[in-house]
Every structure is written in C-alpha cells, then in structure tokens.
Design a protein around this motif. Structure first.
Motif, mmCIF file in Angstrom:
data_model
loop_
_atom_site.group_PDB
_atom_site.id
_atom_site.type_symbol
_atom_site.label_atom_id
_atom_site.label_comp_id
_atom_site.label_asym_id
_atom_site.label_seq_id
_atom_site.Cartn_x
_atom_site.Cartn_y
_atom_site.Cartn_z
ATOM 1 N N MET A 112 51.906 19.480 19.372
ATOM 2 C CA MET A 112 51.296 18.182 19.572
ATOM 3 C C MET A 112 49.783 18.370 19.693
ATOM 4 O O MET A 112 49.319 19.234 20.412
ATOM 5 C CB MET A 112 51.871 17.531 20.828
ATOM 6 N N ARG A 113 49.042 17.545 19.025
ATOM 7 C CA ARG A 113 47.583 17.618 19.058
ATOM 8 C C ARG A 113 47.055 17.105 20.395
ATOM 9 O O ARG A 113 47.663 16.263 21.042
ATOM 10 C CB ARG A 113 47.014 16.797 17.921
ATOM 11 N N THR A 114 45.882 17.616 20.766
ATOM 12 C CA THR A 114 45.272 17.228 22.036
ATOM 13 C C THR A 114 45.011 15.735 22.090
ATOM 14 O O THR A 114 45.183 15.102 23.126
ATOM 15 C CB THR A 114 43.957 18.005 22.253
ATOM 16 N N GLU A 115 44.602 15.158 20.956
ATOM 17 C CA GLU A 115 44.316 13.721 20.931
ATOM 18 C C GLU A 115 45.559 12.882 21.230
ATOM 19 O O GLU A 115 45.451 11.760 21.705
ATOM 20 C CB GLU A 115 43.736 13.332 19.571
ATOM 21 N N GLN A 116 46.730 13.422 20.978
ATOM 22 C CA GLN A 116 47.975 12.718 21.284
ATOM 23 C C GLN A 116 48.504 13.093 22.662
ATOM 24 O O GLN A 116 49.096 12.264 23.351
ATOM 25 C CB GLN A 116 49.037 13.048 20.233
ATOM 26 N N ALA A 117 48.310 14.346 23.060
ATOM 27 C CA ALA A 117 48.856 14.819 24.332
ATOM 28 C C ALA A 117 48.034 14.360 25.535
ATOM 29 O O ALA A 117 48.596 14.092 26.600
ATOM 30 C CB ALA A 117 48.954 16.337 24.321
ATOM 31 N N ALA A 118 46.727 14.267 25.384
ATOM 32 C CA ALA A 118 45.867 13.907 26.511
ATOM 33 C C ALA A 118 46.187 12.528 27.090
ATOM 34 O O ALA A 118 46.266 12.388 28.312
ATOM 35 C CB ALA A 118 44.397 14.006 26.106
ATOM 36 N N PRO A 119 46.393 11.490 26.264
ATOM 37 C CA PRO A 119 46.748 10.197 26.850
ATOM 38 C C PRO A 119 48.088 10.230 27.591
ATOM 39 O O PRO A 119 48.244 9.584 28.625
ATOM 40 C CB PRO A 119 46.821 9.244 25.650
ATOM 41 N N VAL A 120 49.027 11.009 27.065
ATOM 42 C CA VAL A 120 50.328 11.128 27.738
ATOM 43 C C VAL A 120 50.135 11.775 29.110
ATOM 44 O O VAL A 120 50.703 11.331 30.115
ATOM 45 C CB VAL A 120 51.325 11.935 26.873
ATOM 46 N N LEU A 121 49.319 12.817 29.161
ATOM 47 C CA LEU A 121 49.017 13.483 30.424
ATOM 48 C C LEU A 121 48.287 12.534 31.375
ATOM 49 O O LEU A 121 48.575 12.499 32.580
ATOM 50 C CB LEU A 121 48.171 14.729 30.146
#
Length: 136
Positions: free
Chosen positions: A1-10
């Motif tokens: 998973m790319r950071t741009e997708q994972a960061a909002p989830v986090l």
C-alpha cells in the motif's frame, strides 16, 4: 500500500482511538460524569478541544482519501490540526489533576491521559506522512 493511501487510514485510526479513549470512561461509568468532566477540563485548556480536533480529523482524512478534497489541501489541514491536538493533549496530560478521580472504580483511568496523547501523536505522524507523500 502506498503512503498516500496508508497515511489517511492511520490518521483516521488515531482520531477514532482518541475519541474512543475519551468516551470510554463515560460509557462504562455513567455515574462518574461530574468527576470525569472535572478531570477532562483540568489543566490550562482541558481536553475537549482534542475531541473536536479528532472528529474534524476523521472528516479531513476521509475527504482526502476519497478524493472529495484535493489530497494536498487535506494534508495541509491535517498537519496543523494534528500538531495542535497533540499539544493540547500534552498540556492536559502534564497538568490535569487526578484528584477528581479519587475512588474511581478502574485503575486504568490514571493511564488514560497517555493513551490520548499517543493517539494524537499517531494523528500527527499520519498527517506528516500524508503531507510528505502528497507533496513529494
């Protein structure tokens, strides 16, 4: 998973963790509402702003992740929101008196301040990663 997708989830996870941590004592021990209210308003600013910032943070991270808002704009809003939430939680954690909670039926309440601080730290970290991913 790319950071741009994972960061909002986090970030959403951190926001929801902060909300859950602040709401849990009221849900489990409704008879202690006055004492909890006094504890939550302790310190220079209290912790109510953290709850508000966490709820807004969920909306900001969701809007950016789902494309409702430009990702750079969402990240630009999330960073100061996370930093301010962390600083307010830190000031509350370091200065709120535990005296209103004398006799509270659960010993974990004394550690709640650090859970809230960790959750807001997670939001700040996620916002920083999100900004870095969207700007880089």
């Amino acid at each position: 998973m790319r950071t741009e997708q994972a960061a909002p989830v986090l970030g959403i996870a951190g926001c929801l963790a902060a909300v859950a941590a602040l709401a849990l004592p009221f849900a489990l021990f409704p008879g202690w509402g006055a004492e909890l209210g006094q504890y939550y308003t302790g310190g220079p600013l209290g912790v109510g702003a953290v709850l508000a910032f966490a709820l807004v943070g969920v909306v900001v991270f969701l809007a950016g992740a789902r494309g409702r808002t430009d990702a750079t704009t969402a990240a630009g809003i999330a960073v100061p929101l996370g930093v301010v939430a962390f600083l307010v939680a830190l000031s509350w954690a370091l200065s709120a008196s535990l005296d209103p909670l004398f006799g509270f039926p659960a010993s974990w309440i004394t550690e709640l301040r650090w859970v809230v601080l960790a959750a807001t730290g997670l939001v700040t970290l996620a916002a920083g990663l999100y900004a870095r991913a969207t700007l880089g």
